[in-house]
Design an enzyme around this catalytic site. Structure first.
Site, mmCIF file in Angstrom:
data_model
loop_
_atom_site.group_PDB
_atom_site.id
_atom_site.type_symbol
_atom_site.label_atom_id
_atom_site.label_comp_id
_atom_site.label_asym_id
_atom_site.label_seq_id
_atom_site.Cartn_x
_atom_site.Cartn_y
_atom_site.Cartn_z
ATOM 1 N N ASP A 108 -4.031 -6.736 4.531
ATOM 2 C CA ASP A 108 -5.119 -7.585 5.021
ATOM 3 C C ASP A 108 -5.113 -8.958 4.348
ATOM 4 O O ASP A 108 -5.636 -9.929 4.902
ATOM 5 C CB ASP A 108 -6.466 -6.914 4.772
ATOM 6 C CG ASP A 108 -6.646 -5.654 5.600
ATOM 7 O OD1 ASP A 108 -6.183 -5.644 6.762
ATOM 8 O OD2 ASP A 108 -7.220 -4.677 5.090
ATOM 9 N N ASN B 233 0.843 -1.190 0.000
ATOM 10 C CA ASN B 233 0.000 0.000 0.000
ATOM 11 C C ASN B 233 0.880 1.242 0.000
ATOM 12 O O ASN B 233 2.103 1.151 -0.078
ATOM 13 C CB ASN B 233 -0.952 -0.023 1.202
ATOM 14 C CG ASN B 233 -0.199 -0.193 2.508
ATOM 15 O OD1 ASN B 233 0.594 0.665 2.906
ATOM 16 N ND2 ASN B 233 -0.427 -1.323 3.185
ATOM 17 N N PHE C 97 -4.236 2.564 14.857
ATOM 18 C CA PHE C 97 -4.534 3.642 13.908
ATOM 19 C C PHE C 97 -5.555 3.134 12.899
ATOM 20 O O PHE C 97 -5.554 1.949 12.541
ATOM 21 C CB PHE C 97 -3.262 4.098 13.192
ATOM 22 C CG PHE C 97 -2.489 5.158 13.924
ATOM 23 C CD1 PHE C 97 -2.381 6.437 13.414
ATOM 24 C CD2 PHE C 97 -1.879 4.871 15.130
ATOM 25 C CE1 PHE C 97 -1.681 7.420 14.089
ATOM 26 C CE2 PHE C 97 -1.167 5.846 15.817
ATOM 27 C CZ PHE C 97 -1.068 7.121 15.296
ATOM 28 N N LYS D 20 -13.754 -0.453 15.316
ATOM 29 C CA LYS D 20 -12.430 -1.071 15.446
ATOM 30 C C LYS D 20 -11.981 -1.074 16.902
ATOM 31 O O LYS D 20 -11.390 -2.057 17.387
ATOM 32 C CB LYS D 20 -11.421 -0.306 14.576
ATOM 33 C CG LYS D 20 -10.073 -0.959 14.425
ATOM 34 C CD LYS D 20 -9.228 -0.208 13.392
ATOM 35 C CE LYS D 20 -7.916 -0.913 13.120
ATOM 36 N NZ LYS D 20 -7.105 -0.212 12.078
ATOM 37 N N LYS E 90 -11.449 -4.892 18.494
ATOM 38 C CA LYS E 90 -10.052 -5.307 18.666
ATOM 39 C C LYS E 90 -9.546 -5.082 20.090
ATOM 40 O O LYS E 90 -8.351 -5.252 20.360
ATOM 41 C CB LYS E 90 -9.184 -4.592 17.634
ATOM 42 C CG LYS E 90 -9.712 -4.846 16.209
ATOM 43 C CD LYS E 90 -8.713 -4.617 15.138
ATOM 44 C CE LYS E 90 -9.311 -4.982 13.779
ATOM 45 N NZ LYS E 90 -8.357 -4.870 12.675
ATOM 46 N N LYS F 291 9.168 -16.071 -11.646
ATOM 47 C CA LYS F 291 8.383 -14.944 -12.113
ATOM 48 C C LYS F 291 7.204 -15.428 -12.956
ATOM 49 O O LYS F 291 7.365 -16.245 -13.875
ATOM 50 C CB LYS F 291 9.255 -13.999 -12.936
ATOM 51 C CG LYS F 291 8.501 -12.815 -13.526
ATOM 52 C CD LYS F 291 9.401 -11.969 -14.400
ATOM 53 C CE LYS F 291 8.600 -10.863 -15.087
ATOM 54 N NZ LYS F 291 9.456 -10.050 -15.979
#
Length: 401
Positions: free
Chosen positions: A278, A209, A322, A336, A340, A288
């Site tokens: 995730d 990301n 975060f 969240k 959690k 490859k």
């Protein structure tokens, strides 16, 4: 407030030198012991005698003028200081320091310093916006040097814009705040995760990301500055290790979990800023994957939810997560927090300009148990990190919960 604190002021040449005189006065009145080094250019605006009178110390201007033959002056000053402030910080001294040039008393002392260095820039608005100056400031930021951003206002050259030296009262306030919070995490262990993770597809490709790691590195740096044993578990980023921080380099979500668990039992605070993948490919190709005609698909499986796992395992730790969201920020952050078993979720809208991935600034809202909620306005991530720890420390005493 600053009783017996040792502050070294490095003064470079610009019309704002007169404000540096006021800064010495303000710091001295607050109880600090202030020593001053001046460049030759600075002496064209204000004579060393002025700073000598205000500081009640000799003023240093020449690398080879050793006032005490038993020591080497620029090394002795660097070792003496608890905090070094460069004010005004001209484009010239910023450029020299960014490139490791030590050709006068100020720059050689700065290069020999291990104390925190703050630079308060002051220059024409167009100079401040020049790509070379921005590049040098970015390099110094990555080297762990903090900047006191200049105010916007009338400049000596007649322009209005960013470039004025911050007011002496404001700099003094920042110094007082720094020393007031300096030891609040002494004896505590803070574990911070930062950056993205990479999940390999084949030997040349991976899923990841846009996380730059800047917020996590700022949190680790702030923890170290406040006296903590700071452990930074970092995914692949291009940032330098903050001063006083121990960095553990990882790549995948599994590696990050292993590293966190190795330190979790002895941690007082765990700050999960990392943007952990995730999902990961269910099968990693040994070679490859070659292009083929038509569509292709990769079967993904869930990675381990690190924050959730830590939430189930925690005993005395303060667990801070975060949440980087693009919509319904409050709803998702509160969900969240509950799911959690975190103590705090620090949420931000990454679609907002200057508050998303790769930016140097951030705007967040902190959510906690019992409907606690506190918003923080847009500010540099380093400053925000300190304010977040200040808020959390005020509310939490880990071993007493």
């Amino acid at each position: 407030m600053l009783e017996n604190r040792k502050i070294l002021l490095c003064v470079s040449g610009g019309i704002a030198v007169y404000k540096a005189v006021a800064l010495v006065s303000k710091l001295s009145q607050a109880g600090a012991s202030v020593k001053v080094i001046m460049t030759q250019s600075a002496q064209q605006f204000v004579q060393p005698l002025t700073f000598q009178v205000m500081s009640r110390h000799d003023v240093f201007t020449d690398t080879f003028d050793e006032k005490d033959s038993s020591v080497i002056a620029h090394i002795d000053l660097a070792d003496w200081a608890e905090l070094i402030i460069v004010a005004p910080g001209t484009a010239n001294v910023i450029g020299k320091l960014a490139n490791g040039i030590g050709d006068d008393m100020v720059t050689t002392t700065l290069l020999a310093a291990t104390a925190p260095i703050w630079i308060a820039p002051a220059m024409n608005v167009h100079m401040y916006d020049h790509p070379a100056v921005k590049r040098n400031i970015q390099q110094l930021h990555e080297d762990g040097i903090r900047f006191i951003e200049p105010s916007e206002g009338f400049l000596a050259c007649g322009y209005v814009g960013k470039g004025r030296l911050e007011e002496p009262e404001k700099i003094t306030q920042l110094v007082e705040t720094y020393f007031r919070r300096e030891l609040k995490l002494t004896g505590k262990k803070v574990v911070v995760t930062a950056g993205p993770t990479r999940e390999r597809i084949d030997p040349v490709r991976f899923l990841t990301n846009f996380s730059s790691g800047k917020m996590g590195y700022a949190m680790a740096s702030a923890a170290a500055e406040m006296g903590a044993e700071a452990i930074l578990i970092s995914g692949p980023v291009s940032l330098s290790v903050p001063s006083g921080v121990t960095r553990i380099q990882v790549e995948s979500a599994a590696e990050m979990l292993e590293a966190v668990e190795a330190h979790f039992a002895t941690a007082d605070y765990v700050v999960k800023t990392a943007a952990v993948a995730d999902y990961r490919p269910k099968k990693i190709a040994d070679q490859k994957i070659k292009k083929q005609q038509g569509e292709s698909s990769i079967v993904l499986e869930r990675t381990i939810d690190i924050l959730n796992q830590l939430g189930q395992q925690k005993t005395h730790q303060v667990l801070i997560g975060f949440a980087a969201e693009t919509n319904n920020v409050s709803k998702y952050a509160k969900d969240k927090l509950e799911r959690k078993n975190a103590d705090y979720i620090i949420a931000n809208d990454v679609s907002e300009a200057q508050a998303g991935f790769e930016s140097d600034t951030n705007r967040v809202v902190v959510y906690g148990k019992n409907d606690f909620e506190q918003a923080f306005d847009m500010m540099p991530k380093q400053q925000l990190a300190h304010q977040l720890f200040e808020m959390i420390i005020e509310k939490e005493t880990p071993y007493d919960r």
